[in-house]
Design a protein around this motif. Sequence first.
Motif, PDB file in Angstrom:
ATOM      1  N   THR A  66      17.032  50.452  80.897  1.00  0.00           N
ATOM      2  CA  THR A  66      17.397  51.340  82.003  1.00  0.00           C
ATOM      3  C   THR A  66      17.634  52.744  81.476  1.00  0.00           C
ATOM      4  O   THR A  66      18.245  52.928  80.427  1.00  0.00           O
TER       5      THR A  66
ATOM      6  N   GLU B  20      12.359  59.259  78.308  1.00  0.00           N
ATOM      7  CA  GLU B  20      12.774  59.918  79.552  1.00  0.00           C
ATOM      8  C   GLU B  20      11.588  60.551  80.262  1.00  0.00           C
ATOM      9  O   GLU B  20      10.619  60.957  79.636  1.00  0.00           O
TER      10      GLU B  20
ATOM     11  N   ALA C 117      18.251  50.463  88.654  1.00  0.00           N
ATOM     12  CA  ALA C 117      18.741  50.192  87.302  1.00  0.00           C
ATOM     13  C   ALA C 117      18.798  48.685  87.073  1.00  0.00           C
ATOM     14  O   ALA C 117      18.876  47.901  88.021  1.00  0.00           O
TER      15      ALA C 117
ATOM     16  N   LYS D 105      13.485  53.922  87.368  1.00  0.00           N
ATOM     17  CA  LYS D 105      14.831  53.880  86.798  1.00  0.00           C
ATOM     18  C   LYS D 105      14.917  52.880  85.647  1.00  0.00           C
ATOM     19  O   LYS D 105      15.676  53.067  84.709  1.00  0.00           O
ATOM     20  N   SER D 106      14.126  51.811  85.718  1.00  0.00           N
ATOM     21  CA  SER D 106      14.160  50.823  84.636  1.00  0.00           C
ATOM     22  C   SER D 106      12.800  50.151  84.481  1.00  0.00           C
ATOM     23  O   SER D 106      11.977  50.175  85.391  1.00  0.00           O
TER      24      SER D 106
ATOM     25  N   ASN E  39      15.180  59.217  84.584  1.00  0.00           N
ATOM     26  CA  ASN E  39      14.275  58.102  84.836  1.00  0.00           C
ATOM     27  C   ASN E  39      13.451  57.870  83.585  1.00  0.00           C
ATOM     28  O   ASN E  39      13.458  58.670  82.652  1.00  0.00           O
TER      29      ASN E  39
ATOM     30  N   SER F 246       7.721  57.953  87.845  1.00  0.00           N
ATOM     31  CA  SER F 246       8.755  57.454  86.945  1.00  0.00           C
ATOM     32  C   SER F 246       9.498  56.317  87.626  1.00  0.00           C
ATOM     33  O   SER F 246       9.300  56.046  88.807  1.00  0.00           O
TER      34      SER F 246
END
Length: 110
Positions: free
Chosen positions: A97, A73, A30, A58-59, A103, A56
């Motif tokens: 994030t 998403e 993140a 997280k950020s 994710n 994918s």
Amino acid sequence: MPFNIAFIVTALLVFASPAMSAKITAFAGAGCTGKITSVNNNAAAGQCVFFTEGGSAKSFGYSGVPHKISFFESGGAHDRCSNGAFLTLGAGSGCGTAPAGFNVESVFLS
């Protein structure tokens, strides 16, 4: 004279090209921290940037975005910039994030 005009136009296009593209960097953590999982140095306005084969992050960090960037998403209906973004941020540079438990799979530049 026509050569000079063509040279000036060509030079302007060459120097403008880097400004027309954005850099998108995907991070495992993140807040654009942790391992870098992917980088796209040539993202353009009107383009959906996404992970292939179900990846994918997280950020996503970004720079050089011309107007705004929208984050989607990972999973199902939101893959490949579909069915509404969970976050939209303005031009320039920043970091987006995913919400807790999710994710990011794709971003759309405009």
